[in-house]
Design a protein around this motif. Structure first.
Motif, short mmCIF file in Angstrom:
data_model
loop_
_atom_site.label_atom_id
_atom_site.label_comp_id
_atom_site.label_asym_id
_atom_site.label_seq_id
_atom_site.Cartn_x
_atom_site.Cartn_y
_atom_site.Cartn_z
N LEU A 146 0.83 -1.21 0.00
CA LEU A 146 0.00 0.00 0.00
C LEU A 146 0.86 1.27 0.00
O LEU A 146 0.55 2.24 -0.68
CB LEU A 146 -0.96 -0.01 1.19
N ILE A 147 1.94 1.24 0.76
CA ILE A 147 2.86 2.39 0.79
C ILE A 147 3.50 2.58 -0.58
O ILE A 147 3.58 3.70 -1.09
CB ILE A 147 3.93 2.20 1.89
N ASP A 148 3.94 1.48 -1.18
CA ASP A 148 4.58 1.56 -2.51
C ASP A 148 3.60 2.05 -3.58
O ASP A 148 4.03 2.61 -4.59
CB ASP A 148 5.16 0.21 -2.90
N GLU A 149 2.31 1.83 -3.36
CA GLU A 149 1.31 2.32 -4.32
C GLU A 149 1.05 3.81 -4.17
O GLU A 149 0.30 4.39 -4.93
CB GLU A 149 0.00 1.54 -4.14
N GLY A 150 1.67 4.43 -3.14
CA GLY A 150 1.53 5.87 -2.97
C GLY A 150 0.49 6.29 -1.93
O GLY A 150 0.21 7.48 -1.79
N ASN A 151 -0.06 5.35 -1.21
CA ASN A 151 -1.03 5.69 -0.17
C ASN A 151 -0.34 6.30 1.04
O ASN A 151 0.77 5.90 1.40
CB ASN A 151 -1.80 4.44 0.25
N THR A 152 -1.01 7.21 1.68
CA THR A 152 -0.45 7.85 2.88
C THR A 152 -0.75 6.98 4.10
O THR A 152 -1.68 6.15 4.09
CB THR A 152 -1.05 9.25 3.10
N ILE A 153 0.00 7.21 5.15
CA ILE A 153 -0.19 6.44 6.39
C ILE A 153 -1.59 6.69 6.97
O ILE A 153 -2.28 5.72 7.32
CB ILE A 153 0.92 6.77 7.42
N PRO A 154 -2.05 7.94 7.08
CA PRO A 154 -3.42 8.13 7.61
C PRO A 154 -4.49 7.44 6.75
O PRO A 154 -5.44 6.86 7.29
CB PRO A 154 -3.60 9.65 7.57
N PHE A 155 -4.33 7.47 5.44
CA PHE A 155 -5.30 6.81 4.55
C PHE A 155 -5.31 5.30 4.80
O PHE A 155 -6.37 4.69 4.92
CB PHE A 155 -4.96 7.11 3.09
N ILE A 156 -4.11 4.71 4.87
CA ILE A 156 -4.02 3.26 5.10
C ILE A 156 -4.63 2.90 6.45
O ILE A 156 -5.39 1.93 6.56
CB ILE A 156 -2.55 2.78 5.02
N ALA A 157 -4.32 3.70 7.49
CA ALA A 157 -4.81 3.41 8.84
C ALA A 157 -6.33 3.52 8.91
O ALA A 157 -6.98 2.75 9.63
CB ALA A 157 -4.16 4.36 9.84
N ARG A 158 -6.92 4.46 8.18
CA ARG A 158 -8.38 4.67 8.26
C ARG A 158 -9.17 3.80 7.30
O ARG A 158 -10.21 3.26 7.67
CB ARG A 158 -8.69 6.14 7.98
N TYR A 159 -8.68 3.71 6.05
CA TYR A 159 -9.52 3.11 5.01
C TYR A 159 -9.03 1.76 4.49
O TYR A 159 -9.69 1.17 3.64
CB TYR A 159 -9.65 4.09 3.84
N ARG A 160 -7.90 1.29 4.94
CA ARG A 160 -7.39 -0.01 4.49
C ARG A 160 -7.08 -0.93 5.66
O ARG A 160 -6.18 -1.75 5.60
CB ARG A 160 -6.13 0.18 3.63
N LYS A 161 -7.90 -0.81 6.70
CA LYS A 161 -7.70 -1.64 7.89
C LYS A 161 -7.83 -3.13 7.56
O LYS A 161 -7.11 -3.95 8.10
CB LYS A 161 -8.70 -1.26 8.98
N GLU A 162 -8.77 -3.46 6.68
CA GLU A 162 -8.98 -4.87 6.34
C GLU A 162 -7.76 -5.45 5.64
O GLU A 162 -7.44 -6.62 5.80
CB GLU A 162 -10.24 -5.04 5.48
N ALA A 163 -7.05 -4.62 4.87
CA ALA A 163 -5.88 -5.11 4.12
C ALA A 163 -4.67 -5.30 5.04
O ALA A 163 -3.85 -6.18 4.81
CB ALA A 163 -5.52 -4.14 3.00
N THR A 164 -4.57 -4.49 6.08
CA THR A 164 -3.39 -4.54 6.95
C THR A 164 -3.65 -5.26 8.26
O THR A 164 -2.76 -5.35 9.11
CB THR A 164 -2.88 -3.12 7.28
N GLY A 165 -4.85 -5.76 8.46
CA GLY A 165 -5.15 -6.46 9.70
C GLY A 165 -5.24 -5.51 10.88
O GLY A 165 -4.78 -5.83 11.97
N GLU A 166 -5.84 -4.35 10.65
CA GLU A 166 -6.08 -3.37 11.72
C GLU A 166 -4.80 -2.77 12.31
O GLU A 166 -4.77 -2.46 13.50
CB GLU A 166 -6.94 -3.98 12.84
N LEU A 167 -3.76 -2.61 11.51
CA LEU A 167 -2.54 -1.98 12.04
C LEU A 167 -2.83 -0.53 12.41
O LEU A 167 -3.51 0.19 11.66
CB LEU A 167 -1.41 -2.03 11.01
#
Length: 158
Positions: free
Chosen positions: A22-43
């Motif tokens: 997700l980081i390599d795709e250009g997503n920001t940390i806040p975006f990943i934490a809020r909207y990609r919880k299912e992909a990261t296992g709630e990190l």
């Protein structure tokens, strides 16, 4: 790198891999934490930020190791043992410490004078061992092949 990140941050390898993707795709940390919880296992935001910082460090370390290895290999001084030690370096400091003896030295004015054969003249001037004028003594050191075209150039170089 994924295994190292998961071990250091006490997360599962698949979580680290998903976060890196997700980081390599250009997503920001806040975006990943809020909207990609299912992909990261709630990190958490904090864990993701640590992962991002550590990932950047590890990538720069690998890049530097590659540069060091390439430079030493170009000098013809790379041994299998040295290559292994550099590859196993855990920090930039450790890698740089291994590289230090092979690092090209900056050329100083003194080094240039030695290459032109002017060190004896410089020592004679420094120790006041010149009988007659400095210009007369410098005439002996004129060597156009080495870039010393005149007595003045010899004195300046010395």
């Amino acid at each position: 790198m994924i295994a190292q990140l998961s071990a250091e941050l006490a997360i599962k390898p698949w979580q680290a891999e998903a976060a890196v993707k997700l980081i390599d795709e250009g997503n920001t940390i806040p975006f990943i934490a809020r909207y990609r919880k299912e992909a990261t296992g709630e990190l958490s935001d904090e864990t993701l930020r640590k992962l991002w910082e550590r990932l950047a460090y590890l990538r720069s370390l690998e890049e530097r190791k590659d540069t060091i290895l390439r430079t030493i290999e170009e000098l013809g001084l790379l041994t299998p043992e040295l290559k292994d030690r550099i590859r196993q370096a855990k920090t930039l400091v450790e890698a740089e410490d291994l590289y230090r003896p092979y690092r090209p030295k900056k050329k100083t004015r003194g080094m240039a004078a030695r290459e032109k054969g002017l060190e004896p003249l410089a020592l004679d001037i420094l120790r006041h061992r010149i009988s007659g004028s400095v210009e007369q003594a410098a005439e002996y050191y004129v060597n156009p092949e080495k870039g010393v075209d005149s007595p003045e150039a010899a004195i300046d170089g010395a």
